[in-house]
Design an enzyme around this catalytic site. Structure first.
Site, PDB file in Angstrom:
ATOM      1  N   HIS A   1    -107.634  -5.065 -21.514  1.00 46.52           N
ATOM      2  CA  HIS A   1    -106.767  -4.053 -21.420  1.00 46.52           C
ATOM      3  C   HIS A   1    -106.807  -3.583 -19.795  1.00 46.52           C
ATOM      4  O   HIS A   1    -107.948  -3.670 -19.169  1.00 46.52           O
ATOM      5  CB  HIS A   1    -107.211  -2.566 -22.322  1.00 46.52           C
TER       6      HIS A   1
ATOM      7  N   ARG B   1     -94.478  13.966  -6.203  1.00 43.37           N
ATOM      8  CA  ARG B   1     -93.305  13.760  -5.123  1.00 43.37           C
ATOM      9  C   ARG B   1     -93.482  12.708  -4.320  1.00 43.37           C
ATOM     10  O   ARG B   1     -93.574  11.748  -4.798  1.00 43.37           O
ATOM     11  CB  ARG B   1     -93.142  15.433  -4.546  1.00 43.37           C
TER      12      ARG B   1
ATOM     13  N   ASP C   1     -93.555  23.259   0.255  1.00 43.62           N
ATOM     14  CA  ASP C   1     -92.821  23.191   1.435  1.00 43.62           C
ATOM     15  C   ASP C   1     -91.442  24.021   1.654  1.00 43.62           C
ATOM     16  O   ASP C   1     -91.041  24.532   2.631  1.00 43.62           O
ATOM     17  CB  ASP C   1     -92.306  21.568   1.669  1.00 43.62           C
TER      18      ASP C   1
ATOM     19  N   ARG D   1    -102.662  37.976  -8.196  1.00 43.39           N
ATOM     20  CA  ARG D   1    -103.744  39.046  -8.650  1.00 43.39           C
ATOM     21  C   ARG D   1    -104.327  39.421  -7.372  1.00 43.39           C
ATOM     22  O   ARG D   1    -104.797  40.608  -7.307  1.00 43.39           O
ATOM     23  CB  ARG D   1    -104.690  38.526  -9.629  1.00 43.39           C
TER      24      ARG D   1
ATOM     25  N   ARG E   1     -85.498  28.154  -7.782  1.00 40.89           N
ATOM     26  CA  ARG E   1     -84.833  27.460  -6.504  1.00 40.89           C
ATOM     27  C   ARG E   1     -83.551  28.124  -6.114  1.00 40.89           C
ATOM     28  O   ARG E   1     -82.481  28.186  -7.212  1.00 40.89           O
ATOM     29  CB  ARG E   1     -84.969  25.983  -6.676  1.00 40.89           C
TER      30      ARG E   1
ATOM     31  N   ILE F   1     -96.110  18.114 -18.068  1.00 40.44           N
ATOM     32  CA  ILE F   1     -97.587  18.532 -18.727  1.00 40.44           C
ATOM     33  C   ILE F   1     -98.392  18.634 -17.550  1.00 40.44           C
ATOM     34  O   ILE F   1     -99.459  19.510 -17.886  1.00 40.44           O
ATOM     35  CB  ILE F   1     -98.039  17.387 -19.790  1.00 40.44           C
TER      36      ILE F   1
ATOM     37  N   VAL G   1    -103.475  38.986  -4.165  1.00 41.75           N
ATOM     38  CA  VAL G   1    -102.809  39.837  -3.358  1.00 41.75           C
ATOM     39  C   VAL G   1    -102.518  41.193  -3.461  1.00 41.75           C
ATOM     40  O   VAL G   1    -102.621  42.048  -2.897  1.00 41.75           O
ATOM     41  CB  VAL G   1    -101.272  39.126  -3.065  1.00 41.75           C
TER      42      VAL G   1
ATOM     43  N   THR H   1     -98.987  24.216  -5.088  1.00 39.55           N
ATOM     44  CA  THR H   1     -98.134  23.048  -5.723  1.00 39.55           C
ATOM     45  C   THR H   1     -99.158  22.154  -6.042  1.00 39.55           C
ATOM     46  O   THR H   1    -100.330  21.926  -5.395  1.00 39.55           O
ATOM     47  CB  THR H   1     -97.133  22.347  -4.541  1.00 39.55           C
TER      48      THR H   1
END
Length: 319
Positions: free
Chosen positions: A215, A171, A103, A21, A72, A250, A23, A125
Protein backbone atom coordinates in the site's frame (compact mmCIF):
# COMPACT_ATOMS: atom_id res chain seq x y z
CA UNK A 1 -6.63 55.69 21.51
CA UNK A 2 -9.78 55.04 23.52
CA UNK A 3 -11.84 52.71 21.33
CA UNK A 4 -10.71 49.83 19.13
CA UNK A 5 -12.54 47.04 17.31
CA UNK A 6 -11.73 43.46 16.31
CA UNK A 7 -13.07 41.41 13.41
CA UNK A 8 -12.47 38.07 11.71
CA UNK A 9 -12.59 37.81 7.95
CA UNK A 10 -12.28 35.25 5.17
CA UNK A 11 -12.06 31.55 5.90
CA UNK A 12 -12.38 30.58 9.56
CA UNK A 13 -9.43 29.00 11.38
CA UNK A 14 -9.14 27.26 14.77
CA UNK A 15 -7.68 29.76 17.21
CA UNK A 16 -9.51 32.82 15.91
CA UNK A 17 -11.60 32.85 19.09
CA UNK A 18 -8.44 32.79 21.20
CA UNK A 19 -7.17 35.81 19.25
CA UNK A 20 -10.45 37.70 19.74
CA UNK A 21 -10.36 36.89 23.46
CA UNK A 22 -6.81 38.20 23.74
CA UNK A 23 -7.68 41.45 21.94
CA UNK A 24 -10.72 42.10 24.11
CA UNK A 25 -9.06 41.36 27.44
CA UNK A 26 -5.80 43.13 26.59
CA UNK A 27 -7.73 46.24 25.52
CA UNK A 28 -9.83 46.26 28.69
CA UNK A 29 -6.68 45.74 30.76
CA UNK A 30 -5.43 49.03 29.30
CA UNK A 31 -8.78 50.76 29.98
CA UNK A 32 -9.62 50.87 26.29
CA UNK A 33 -13.14 50.28 24.98
CA UNK A 34 -13.34 47.35 22.57
CA UNK A 35 -15.99 46.45 20.00
CA UNK A 36 -16.70 43.34 17.98
CA UNK A 37 -17.44 43.67 14.27
CA UNK A 38 -19.64 40.74 13.27
CA UNK A 39 -19.63 38.99 9.86
CA UNK A 40 -16.39 40.52 8.60
CA UNK A 41 -16.39 43.42 6.15
CA UNK A 42 -20.04 42.78 5.30
CA UNK A 43 -21.01 43.39 8.93
CA UNK A 44 -18.73 46.42 9.08
CA UNK A 45 -20.51 48.05 6.14
CA UNK A 46 -23.90 47.24 7.66
CA UNK A 47 -22.92 48.47 11.13
CA UNK A 48 -23.16 45.07 12.86
CA UNK A 49 -20.93 46.31 15.69
CA UNK A 50 -21.33 45.66 19.42
CA UNK A 51 -19.30 46.63 22.46
CA UNK A 52 -17.64 43.66 24.16
CA UNK A 53 -16.97 43.06 27.84
CA UNK A 54 -14.78 40.57 29.70
CA UNK A 55 -17.67 38.14 29.88
CA UNK A 56 -18.31 38.43 26.13
CA UNK A 57 -15.24 36.32 25.44
CA UNK A 58 -15.51 33.92 28.36
CA UNK A 59 -15.39 30.20 27.58
CA UNK A 60 -14.32 30.61 23.94
CA UNK A 61 -10.56 29.97 23.95
CA UNK A 62 -11.08 26.25 23.28
CA UNK A 63 -13.69 26.61 20.55
CA UNK A 64 -13.03 26.35 16.83
CA UNK A 65 -14.51 28.75 14.28
CA UNK A 66 -15.14 32.37 15.24
CA UNK A 67 -17.71 33.86 17.59
CA UNK A 68 -17.70 37.02 15.45
CA UNK A 69 -18.60 34.97 12.36
CA UNK A 70 -16.99 35.65 9.01
CA UNK A 71 -17.77 36.43 5.38
CA UNK A 72 -16.32 37.68 2.13
CA UNK A 73 -17.54 41.05 0.88
CA UNK A 74 -17.55 42.11 -2.76
CA UNK A 75 -18.97 45.51 -1.80
CA UNK A 76 -15.98 46.33 0.38
CA UNK A 77 -13.73 46.01 -2.66
CA UNK A 78 -15.31 49.21 -3.99
CA UNK A 79 -14.45 52.72 -2.77
CA UNK A 80 -18.12 53.27 -1.95
CA UNK A 81 -18.17 50.21 0.28
CA UNK A 82 -14.98 51.26 2.02
CA UNK A 83 -16.39 54.71 2.75
CA UNK A 84 -19.54 53.15 4.20
CA UNK A 85 -17.34 51.06 6.49
CA UNK A 86 -15.33 54.08 7.60
CA UNK A 87 -18.53 55.96 8.35
CA UNK A 88 -19.75 53.12 10.57
CA UNK A 89 -16.47 53.14 12.50
CA UNK A 90 -16.65 56.91 13.03
CA UNK A 91 -20.27 56.56 14.13
CA UNK A 92 -19.15 54.26 16.95
CA UNK A 93 -16.09 56.38 17.79
CA UNK A 94 -13.74 53.56 16.82
CA UNK A 95 -10.19 54.73 16.11
CA UNK A 96 -8.42 51.45 15.37
CA UNK A 97 -9.30 48.01 13.99
CA UNK A 98 -7.61 44.64 14.41
CA UNK A 99 -8.35 42.29 11.51
CA UNK A 100 -7.81 38.55 11.99
CA UNK A 101 -7.58 36.75 8.65
CA UNK A 102 -5.51 36.00 5.59
CA UNK A 103 -4.21 37.84 2.55
CA UNK A 104 -7.58 39.21 1.39
CA UNK A 105 -8.42 40.38 4.90
CA UNK A 106 -5.07 42.16 5.10
CA UNK A 107 -5.75 44.00 1.85
CA UNK A 108 -9.05 45.19 3.29
CA UNK A 109 -7.28 46.37 6.43
CA UNK A 110 -4.81 48.28 4.29
CA UNK A 111 -7.71 50.07 2.58
CA UNK A 112 -9.08 51.13 5.96
CA UNK A 113 -5.65 52.43 6.86
CA UNK A 114 -5.54 54.49 3.66
CA UNK A 115 -8.88 56.02 4.69
CA UNK A 116 -7.43 57.16 8.02
CA UNK A 117 -8.40 54.25 10.30
CA UNK A 118 -5.50 52.70 12.25
CA UNK A 119 -5.29 48.98 11.44
CA UNK A 120 -3.27 45.94 12.49
CA UNK A 121 -3.52 42.52 10.84
CA UNK A 122 -3.32 39.21 12.69
CA UNK A 123 -2.57 36.12 10.54
CA UNK A 124 -5.50 33.70 10.83
CA UNK A 125 -5.61 30.99 8.16
CA UNK A 126 -4.96 27.25 8.10
CA UNK A 127 -2.96 27.64 4.86
CA UNK A 128 0.15 29.14 6.53
CA UNK A 129 0.63 31.24 3.40
CA UNK A 130 1.16 34.69 4.96
CA UNK A 131 4.74 36.03 4.63
CA UNK A 132 6.22 37.71 7.68
CA UNK A 133 5.35 34.94 10.12
CA UNK A 134 6.58 31.39 10.62
CA UNK A 135 3.10 30.20 11.55
CA UNK A 136 -0.45 31.41 11.05
CA UNK A 137 -3.27 30.83 13.53
CA UNK A 138 -5.06 27.57 12.72
CA UNK A 139 -2.25 25.90 10.78
CA UNK A 140 -1.12 23.61 13.59
CA UNK A 141 -4.68 22.45 14.34
CA UNK A 142 -5.39 21.73 10.67
CA UNK A 143 -2.07 19.91 10.39
CA UNK A 144 -2.96 17.61 13.27
CA UNK A 145 -6.42 16.99 11.82
CA UNK A 146 -4.83 15.87 8.56
CA UNK A 147 -2.29 13.65 10.31
CA UNK A 148 -5.08 11.95 12.25
CA UNK A 149 -6.93 11.34 8.98
CA UNK A 150 -3.81 9.93 7.30
CA UNK A 151 -3.33 7.50 10.19
CA UNK A 152 -6.89 6.25 9.85
CA UNK A 153 -6.72 5.95 6.07
CA UNK A 154 -3.44 4.05 6.29
CA UNK A 155 -5.17 1.39 8.40
CA UNK A 156 -7.63 0.79 5.56
CA UNK A 157 -4.96 1.09 2.87
CA UNK A 158 -2.85 -1.63 4.50
CA UNK A 159 -5.87 -3.87 5.11
CA UNK A 160 -7.01 -3.75 1.48
CA UNK A 161 -3.56 -3.35 -0.12
CA UNK A 162 -4.47 -0.16 -1.96
CA UNK A 163 -2.87 3.11 -2.92
CA UNK A 164 -4.63 6.12 -1.40
CA UNK A 165 -4.47 9.64 -2.77
CA UNK A 166 -5.35 12.22 -0.10
CA UNK A 167 -6.10 15.77 -1.21
CA UNK A 168 -5.53 18.45 1.43
CA UNK A 169 -6.21 22.18 1.56
CA UNK A 170 -3.68 25.01 1.52
CA UNK A 171 -4.80 27.17 -1.38
CA UNK A 172 -1.60 27.97 -3.34
CA UNK A 173 0.73 26.91 -0.52
CA UNK A 174 2.05 23.41 0.12
CA UNK A 175 2.81 23.67 3.85
CA UNK A 176 -0.11 21.54 5.01
CA UNK A 177 0.65 18.83 2.46
CA UNK A 178 4.40 18.86 3.11
CA UNK A 179 4.33 18.68 6.91
CA UNK A 180 1.40 16.28 7.13
CA UNK A 181 3.00 14.05 4.52
CA UNK A 182 6.27 13.93 6.43
CA UNK A 183 4.55 13.35 9.78
CA UNK A 184 2.18 10.78 8.27
CA UNK A 185 4.86 8.79 6.48
CA UNK A 186 3.51 9.46 2.99
CA UNK A 187 5.40 7.88 0.10
CA UNK A 188 4.80 10.85 -2.21
CA UNK A 189 3.98 14.52 -1.54
CA UNK A 190 2.85 16.83 -4.34
CA UNK A 191 2.97 20.57 -3.68
CA UNK A 192 2.68 23.70 -5.87
CA UNK A 193 6.16 24.97 -5.00
CA UNK A 194 7.93 21.95 -6.55
CA UNK A 195 7.20 20.65 -10.04
CA UNK A 196 6.30 16.98 -9.99
CA UNK A 197 6.96 14.28 -12.55
CA UNK A 198 4.39 11.49 -12.87
CA UNK A 199 7.06 9.15 -14.26
CA UNK A 200 9.01 9.50 -11.00
CA UNK A 201 5.86 8.81 -8.96
CA UNK A 202 5.09 5.67 -10.95
CA UNK A 203 8.68 4.50 -10.65
CA UNK A 204 8.54 4.92 -6.87
CA UNK A 205 5.28 2.94 -6.68
CA UNK A 206 6.69 0.15 -8.86
CA UNK A 207 9.89 0.04 -6.83
CA UNK A 208 7.87 -0.34 -3.65
CA UNK A 209 5.71 -3.08 -5.17
CA UNK A 210 8.81 -5.07 -6.21
CA UNK A 211 10.09 -5.15 -2.64
CA UNK A 212 6.70 -6.37 -1.40
CA UNK A 213 5.06 -3.09 -0.40
CA UNK A 214 1.28 -3.54 -0.52
CA UNK A 215 0.00 0.00 0.00
CA UNK A 216 1.02 3.64 -0.46
CA UNK A 217 -0.13 7.08 0.66
CA UNK A 218 0.13 10.02 -1.74
CA UNK A 219 -0.57 13.52 -0.41
CA UNK A 220 -1.77 16.09 -2.94
CA UNK A 221 -1.99 19.82 -2.17
CA UNK A 222 -5.09 21.38 -3.70
CA UNK A 223 -2.89 24.04 -5.31
CA UNK A 224 -1.57 21.61 -7.92
CA UNK A 225 -4.97 20.33 -9.02
CA UNK A 226 -7.37 17.48 -8.31
CA UNK A 227 -6.47 14.39 -6.34
CA UNK A 228 -9.02 12.52 -8.43
CA UNK A 229 -7.11 13.36 -11.62
CA UNK A 230 -3.84 12.22 -10.04
CA UNK A 231 -5.41 8.89 -9.06
CA UNK A 232 -6.83 8.35 -12.56
CA UNK A 233 -3.43 9.03 -14.08
CA UNK A 234 -1.82 6.47 -11.76
CA UNK A 235 -4.36 3.79 -12.66
CA UNK A 236 -3.82 4.45 -16.38
CA UNK A 237 -0.09 3.87 -16.01
CA UNK A 238 0.15 1.04 -13.48
CA UNK A 239 -2.00 -1.85 -12.24
CA UNK A 240 -2.70 -0.52 -8.75
CA UNK A 241 -6.10 -0.23 -7.12
CA UNK A 242 -6.36 3.44 -6.12
CA UNK A 243 -8.76 5.33 -3.88
CA UNK A 244 -9.15 9.07 -3.31
CA UNK A 245 -10.03 10.99 -0.17
CA UNK A 246 -10.65 14.74 -0.35
CA UNK A 247 -10.52 15.95 3.25
CA UNK A 248 -12.21 19.28 2.51
CA UNK A 249 -13.50 21.59 5.21
CA UNK A 250 -13.03 19.10 8.03
CA UNK A 251 -9.52 20.58 8.10
CA UNK A 252 -10.85 23.97 9.24
CA UNK A 253 -12.84 22.77 12.22
CA UNK A 254 -12.16 21.46 15.67
CA UNK A 255 -10.82 22.70 18.97
CA UNK A 256 -7.52 24.55 18.49
CA UNK A 257 -4.33 22.88 19.67
CA UNK A 258 -2.37 24.28 22.58
CA UNK A 259 0.12 25.73 20.12
CA UNK A 260 -2.60 27.65 18.24
CA UNK A 261 -4.18 28.92 21.47
CA UNK A 262 -0.87 30.30 22.72
CA UNK A 263 0.06 31.72 19.30
CA UNK A 264 -3.32 33.44 18.91
CA UNK A 265 -3.17 34.87 22.43
CA UNK A 266 0.29 36.30 21.87
CA UNK A 267 -0.49 37.77 18.45
CA UNK A 268 -3.85 39.23 19.52
CA UNK A 269 -2.35 40.94 22.57
CA UNK A 270 0.60 42.22 20.54
CA UNK A 271 -1.78 43.76 17.99
CA UNK A 272 -3.42 45.78 20.80
CA UNK A 273 -0.02 46.96 22.02
CA UNK A 274 0.82 48.20 18.52
CA UNK A 275 -2.44 50.12 18.13
CA UNK A 276 -1.98 51.76 21.51
CA UNK A 277 1.55 52.72 20.41
CA UNK A 278 0.06 54.47 17.34
CA UNK A 279 1.24 51.82 14.87
CA UNK A 280 -0.95 51.32 11.80
CA UNK A 281 -0.94 49.53 8.47
CA UNK A 282 1.09 46.63 9.84
CA UNK A 283 0.71 42.88 10.26
CA UNK A 284 1.95 40.95 13.28
CA UNK A 285 3.71 37.62 13.15
CA UNK A 286 6.12 35.31 14.91
CA UNK A 287 9.61 34.51 13.66
CA UNK A 288 12.00 32.26 15.54
CA UNK A 289 9.63 32.47 18.54
CA UNK A 290 9.82 36.29 18.63
CA UNK A 291 6.90 38.64 17.97
CA UNK A 292 7.42 40.83 14.90
CA UNK A 293 5.45 43.23 12.72
CA UNK A 294 5.80 44.40 9.12
CA UNK A 295 4.02 46.98 6.95
CA UNK A 296 1.31 45.47 4.77
CA UNK A 297 3.18 46.47 1.61
CA UNK A 298 6.21 44.48 2.74
CA UNK A 299 4.06 41.45 3.55
CA UNK A 300 2.41 41.58 0.13
CA UNK A 301 5.76 41.86 -1.64
CA UNK A 302 7.30 38.75 -0.10
CA UNK A 303 6.77 35.43 -1.94
CA UNK A 304 5.58 32.43 0.03
CA UNK A 305 8.30 29.82 0.40
CA UNK A 306 8.45 26.29 1.75
CA UNK A 307 11.29 24.86 3.79
CA UNK A 308 13.34 23.10 1.11
CA UNK A 309 15.21 21.05 3.71
CA UNK A 310 11.95 19.55 4.95
CA UNK A 311 10.90 18.72 1.37
CA UNK A 312 14.25 17.06 0.68
CA UNK A 313 13.99 15.10 3.94
CA UNK A 314 10.53 13.83 3.05
CA UNK A 315 11.87 12.57 -0.29
CA UNK A 316 14.84 10.86 1.36
CA UNK A 317 12.68 9.09 3.94
CA UNK A 318 10.14 7.86 1.39
CA UNK A 319 12.56 5.68 -0.60
Amino acid sequence: MKRIAVMTSGGDAPGMNAAVRAVVRKAIYHNCGVFGIYRGYTGLIEGDIKELQLGSVGDIIHRGGTMLHSSRSEEFKTVEGQLKAVEQLKKHGIEGVIVVGGDGSYRGAQKLSEHGIATVGVPGTIDNDIPGTDYTIGFDTALNTIIDSIDKIRDTASSHERTYVIEVMGRHAGDLALLSGLAGGAETILIPEVEHNMDDIIERLERGAKRGKKHSIIIVAEGIGSGVDIAKDIERRIDLETRVTVLGHIQRGGSPTGFDRVLASRLGAYAVDLLLADKSGVAVGIEKHKLVHYPFDEVFSKPHQIDQQIYDLSAQLSI
